[in-house]
Design a protein around this motif. Structure first.
Motif, PDB file in Angstrom:
ATOM      1  N   TYR A   1     -31.068 -44.653 -28.567  1.00 32.70           N
ATOM      2  CA  TYR A   1     -31.776 -43.499 -28.544  1.00 32.70           C
ATOM      3  C   TYR A   1     -30.586 -42.219 -27.862  1.00 32.70           C
ATOM      4  CZ  TYR A   1     -33.437 -38.206 -27.769  1.00 32.70           C
ATOM      5  OH  TYR A   1     -33.818 -37.555 -28.154  1.00 32.70           O
ATOM      6  N   TRP A   2     -29.384 -42.585 -27.715  1.00 29.33           N
ATOM      7  CA  TRP A   2     -28.657 -41.015 -27.573  1.00 29.33           C
ATOM      8  C   TRP A   2     -27.360 -41.028 -28.281  1.00 29.33           C
ATOM      9  CZ3 TRP A   2     -29.504 -37.480 -25.289  1.00 29.33           C
ATOM     10  CH2 TRP A   2     -30.010 -36.666 -24.228  1.00 29.33           C
TER      11      TRP A   2
ATOM     12  N   GLY B   1     -37.865 -42.236 -26.651  1.00 31.45           N
ATOM     13  CA  GLY B   1     -36.852 -41.116 -26.800  1.00 31.45           C
ATOM     14  C   GLY B   1     -37.763 -39.674 -27.267  1.00 31.45           C
TER      15      GLY B   1
END
Length: 321
Positions: A163-164, A307
């Motif tokens: 997600y990041w 997320g």
């Protein structure tokens, strides 16, 4: 030649294990429902593990190594009952979710675990894994119980670590919402390091398979730099995020890797036994590079299992102003 039976063998982790075993020169058979193909070079037996006769086709011979990753204690119990006497070695991939103490830092394999699931209980992942471990323990010194932490890498279906990478890639030069990282840490294991360990170790007993602990702030910053993100990060406090419906850790509308402040032990487990058993850990930046490439290939704006969507993220950022 080593004969390996993988109960599964077609999923993200189990498929990688199958391919790694094939590289070792083993003959590999996968037992699965058949929703996905087995890796090239491995044979596939179609079976539903809810079926009482699931192991009939593979229980009439000896196996050098049986590998199971199921999170259903009933599946593991039936497998050990049908195959335990015919297996020279048994590896069960459990989870650090078995541990009941999420506060004490540096917990090792002797740390307390949840009460095991009982037949008829409502499903609970950690309790199911504990019950499954207890069954595998009956195999004595033929058994290895591997307890991975957060598994990350190319193709990760959970979307937590990735997600990041996606958040910074899709933002380009725009802002990215991050939680308060003070006091938070991250422990992950690259899926290929875990696969290598399972395929090559001779260890038995229980082993925590996890990487070293890194500050969450450092991990987020490394990912940001590696993506080339040119915007700012905007920090939101815990209470504000919770009040605005953002969940911890995983799942829909969450900020992955972010944990409640009192869960100080959840991502700070000991990995000394893993290292002593020959487990290796690639540099975190190598994993980050792999994950960024994978996110680019799979699409940073795709629907995710964990997320925030960019639309949700921007709405939250606007509310925070």
């Amino acid at each position: 030649m080593t004969d390996v039976l993988i109960l599964g063998g077609t999923g993200w982790l189990s498929g990688r294990i199958a391919r790694r075993m094939l590289l070792n020169g083993a003959t590999v058979m996968c037992l699965a429902r058949g929703g996905r193909p087995s890796p090239d070079g491995a044979s596939l037996v179609l079976a539903d593990r809810d079926d009482a006769e699931a192991y009939a086709a593979v229980s009439g011979r000896d196996w050098d190594h049986v590998i199971d990753i199921s999170s259903r204690a009933a599946h593991v119990t039936a497998a050990v009952g049908a195959l335990g006497d015919r297996a020279g070695r048994w590896t069960y991939v459990s989870s650090m979710s078995v541990y009941s103490d999420d506060v004490t830092t540096g917990g090792d394999e002797s740390s307390p675990v949840h009460a095991p699931a009982e037949p008829g209980d409502e499903y609970d992942y950690g309790a199911e894994k504990v019950a499954a471990e207890n069954v595998v323990r009956t195999l004595g010194d033929r058994a290895l119980i591997v307890r991975p932490g957060l598994i990350v890498g190319e193709g990760d279906p959970s979307d937590r670590f990735g997600y990041w990478a996606a958040a910074f890639l899709r933002a380009v030069d725009g802002p990215v919402l991050i939680p308060n990282t003070e006091g938070r840490g991250v422990q992950v294991i690259d899926v290929d390091d875990l696969t290598e360990f399972i395929a090559t170790t001779s260890a038995t007993g229980v082993v925590n398979a996890i990487g070293d602990r890194h500050p969450l702030s450092e991990v987020v910053a490394r990912i940001q730099r590696s993506t080339g993100h040119g915007g700012e990060t905007v920090v939101a406090d815990d209470d504000w995020l919770v009040a605005n419906g953002v969940a911890h850790w995983a799942g829909e509308r969450s900020l992955p890797l972010w944990l409640p402040a009192d869960m100080t032990g959840f991502m700070s487990r000991a990995n000394a036994r893993y290292r002593a058993a020959g487990g290796e850990l690639r540099p975190l930046d190598e994993t980050i590079t792999t994950v960024i490439a994978d996110e680019r290939e799979r699409g940073v704006d795709r629907e995710r299992r964990a997320g925030l969507s960019r639309e949700d993220e921007l709405a939250l950022l606007h509310s925070l102003d």
